[in-house]
Design a protein around this motif. Structure first.
Motif, PDB file in Angstrom:
ATOM      1  N   GLN A 122       0.092   7.537   0.126  1.00  9.67           N
ATOM      2  CA  GLN A 122       1.470   7.679   0.439  1.00  9.67           C
ATOM      3  C   GLN A 122       1.959   7.666   1.790  1.00  9.67           C
ATOM      4  N   GLU A 123       1.244   8.450   2.695  1.00  6.42           N
ATOM      5  CA  GLU A 123       1.675   8.484   4.042  1.00  6.42           C
ATOM      6  C   GLU A 123       1.493   7.304   4.682  1.00  6.42           C
ATOM      7  N   ALA A 124       0.820   6.383   4.361  1.00  8.06           N
ATOM      8  CA  ALA A 124       0.833   5.155   4.904  1.00  8.06           C
ATOM      9  C   ALA A 124       1.658   4.154   4.247  1.00  8.06           C
ATOM     10  N   ASN A 125       2.615   4.372   3.415  1.00  8.34           N
ATOM     11  CA  ASN A 125       3.357   3.464   2.743  1.00  8.34           C
ATOM     12  C   ASN A 125       4.174   2.803   3.616  1.00  8.34           C
ATOM     13  N   GLY A 126       4.242   1.392   3.349  1.00  4.84           N
ATOM     14  CA  GLY A 126       4.850   0.475   4.179  1.00  4.84           C
ATOM     15  C   GLY A 126       4.165   0.134   5.393  1.00  4.84           C
ATOM     16  N   GLY A 127       3.111   0.874   5.780  1.00  6.01           N
ATOM     17  CA  GLY A 127       2.309   0.456   7.082  1.00  6.01           C
ATOM     18  C   GLY A 127       0.961   0.304   6.812  1.00  6.01           C
TER      19      GLY A 127
END
Length: 489
Positions: A233-238
């Motif tokens: 979830q921290e990396a969401n979109g990345g």
């Protein structure tokens, strides 16, 4: 790698005088008789690290040439030389993009200080730019150091993979720079500027792997006092970079496979799944296919991750990149440590390029860091890398001061060397039976004797023996005399 200085002056005598000063400091010097030649070199090939530009020349003036250089987008630092030290001239030159100025005739010390300052400013500017791109997640393949065939292949494959969200598996030995490639993949993609989250799967505690990767709800287990999002979830979109993926436990591999296939994660203690949009880049220093055969890695997960493989080459397979990497690390550590090391000597660069580097780029980076922190000379020398060269640092330099001049001593290269009385017995040329000793044995004794007489100062020893320093270092290694050097050092 010697820095190149472009001297632009219509006066050949002036060019030769400047070259004589720069040659002594190890710079590579190229000439241009007018502004047009300088512009062609800087824009059409050849280039330079610093430009010394005369302001008054027939045809195109120095000011006009400087304006053309900056208009063409050339950022090479320019130092102007002028016989007119008026404030107006200086202000106009600086406004046009000059880094510094000299009033002719300039002293050798002023020229050298100006060039070193210009090079250091260039290094600082590059380091600031690198850090900005790193923080913003916009590192690209243009930022990868090296132009060897293996690195060109990595850049070409990486640039293609970056255009899509295809999973990439980067393989290679430890220390080759797999995370650097992963960051370039992220920075070259349309996800640049979005989160880049790196996870070392081999460093995750076994009982917390699921929580760290997928998150947990408050109260999900003992010690879960707050809600935790997890790396997905921290990396969401990345981009999520899973380093050492082969170390992930088998039970977690099952849950990772589901997250990749469904595009959602199940936080520990949550009642429903959470959708995530993440580009997966993984890396390992093991052979994943062999791990599959041994049952240590799930075959279905392997095929899910290994859609687009990229192999990062070992440093010994791209030795031609070592000079560029050394210069890169010197520039970076100069900025971090406030040092003013100009580069590595030709002898040192040859030594580093010939070494096998079992720890790859990481080992080279740490070796340059240590050498730069301890170095006092403008250029790194072989003794700054004792673990590689086998040559110890001279005693005077290790103590931080040169010995004071003494009666009977000689000065050479700014170093005063006390010469003790020569021994009564010369080097023996006959053995105990009166026969000639071998040339190799005589040479060994002579070099050992010189090391003792001149206290291990290799420049002085080489001068006295009439050989080059690189030849002397090679003979010391071949004759096994490193111990003699350490004793006097």
């Amino acid at each position: 790698m010697a820095k190149t200085v472009l001297v632009v002056d219509d006066d050949p005598t002036q060019r030769r005088l400047v070259q004589a000063v720069l040659d002594r400091e190890g710079y590579a010097v190229v000439h241009a008789e007018n502004g047009g030649e300088a512009i062609d070199r800087l824009t059409k090939g050849g280039g330079a690290d610093v430009v010394l530009l005369d302001m008054v020349m027939p045809g195109m003036s120095g000011m006009e040439a400087l304006a053309e250089i900056r208009t063409a987008g050339v950022t090479t630092p320019v130092i102007v030389l002028t016989a007119n030290g008026g404030i107006d001239t200086v202000v106009k030159a600086m406004q046009a993009g000059a880094q510094d100025f000299f009033i002719k005739p300039a002293s050798p010390e002023r020229i050298l200080v100006g060039i070193r300052n210009a090079l250091q400013m260039t290094q600082l500017t590059r380091e600031v730019g690198r850090l900005k791109k790193h923080v913003a997640g916009r590192t690209s393949f243009d930022d990868l150091v090296g132009d060897s065939p293996p690195m060109r292949l990595v850049k070409a494959f990486g640039a293609r993979a970056a255009k899509s969200s295809i999973p990439v598996l980067i393989t290679g030995e430890s220390g080759v720079g797999k995370e650097v490639i992963a960051r370039a993949l992220h920075g070259a993609s349309d996800r640049a500027g979005k989160p880049f989250v790196a996870v070392n799967c081999g460093a995750l505690p076994a009982n917390l792997v699921e929580s760290i990767l997928f998150g947990h709800e408050k109260g999900a287990f003992t010690g879960a006092h707050d809600k935790h999002l997890g790396k997905f979830q921290e990396a969401n979109g990345g981009t999520l970079f899973l380093d050492e993926i082969g170390e992930l436990p088998l039970d977690m591999q099952v849950k990772l496979l589901r997250a990749l296939q469904e595009g959602e994660v199940d936080p520990v203690g949550a009642k429903r799944s959470v959708k995530v949009d993440v580009r997966i880049v993984s890396a390992t220093n093991r052979d994943p296919a062999q791990q599959v055969r041994e049952g240590a890695f799930r075959e279905d997960l392997y095929y899910r991750l290994n859609v687009f493989p990229i192999e990062a080459p070992a440093l010994r397979e791209r030795r031609e990149d070592i000079p560029a990497l050394v210069d890169h690390f010197i520039g970076r550590f100069n900025a971090e440590e406030g040092k003013r090391v100009a580069g590595a000597s030709a002898e040192t660069m040859a030594l580093l390029s010939a070494f096998d580097w079992p720890g790859n780029v990481r080992q080279l980076e740490n070796s340059v860091y240590r050498a730069l922190v301890l170095a006092d000379a403008p250029y790194l020398q072989p003794h700054d890398f004792p673990a590689i060269s086998g040559v110890a640092m001279p005693l005077a330099q290790a103590e931080g001061a040169s010995p004071a001049p003494v009666a009977g001593g000689e000065a050479h290269d700014g170093l005063s060397v006390e010469l003790p009385p020569l021994p009564d017995q010369p080097i023996r040329i006959l053995d105990d039976r009166g026969h000639l000793r071998t040339l190799e044995d005589i040479e060994r004794d002579l070099i050992q004797h010189a090391i003792e007489v001149y206290a291990g100062h290799m420049s002085e020893i080489a001068r006295r023996l009439g050989i080059g320093r690189s030849t002397l270092y090679r003979k010391v290694r071949e004759q096994g005399l490193e111990g003699a050097l350490k004793e006097v050092g």
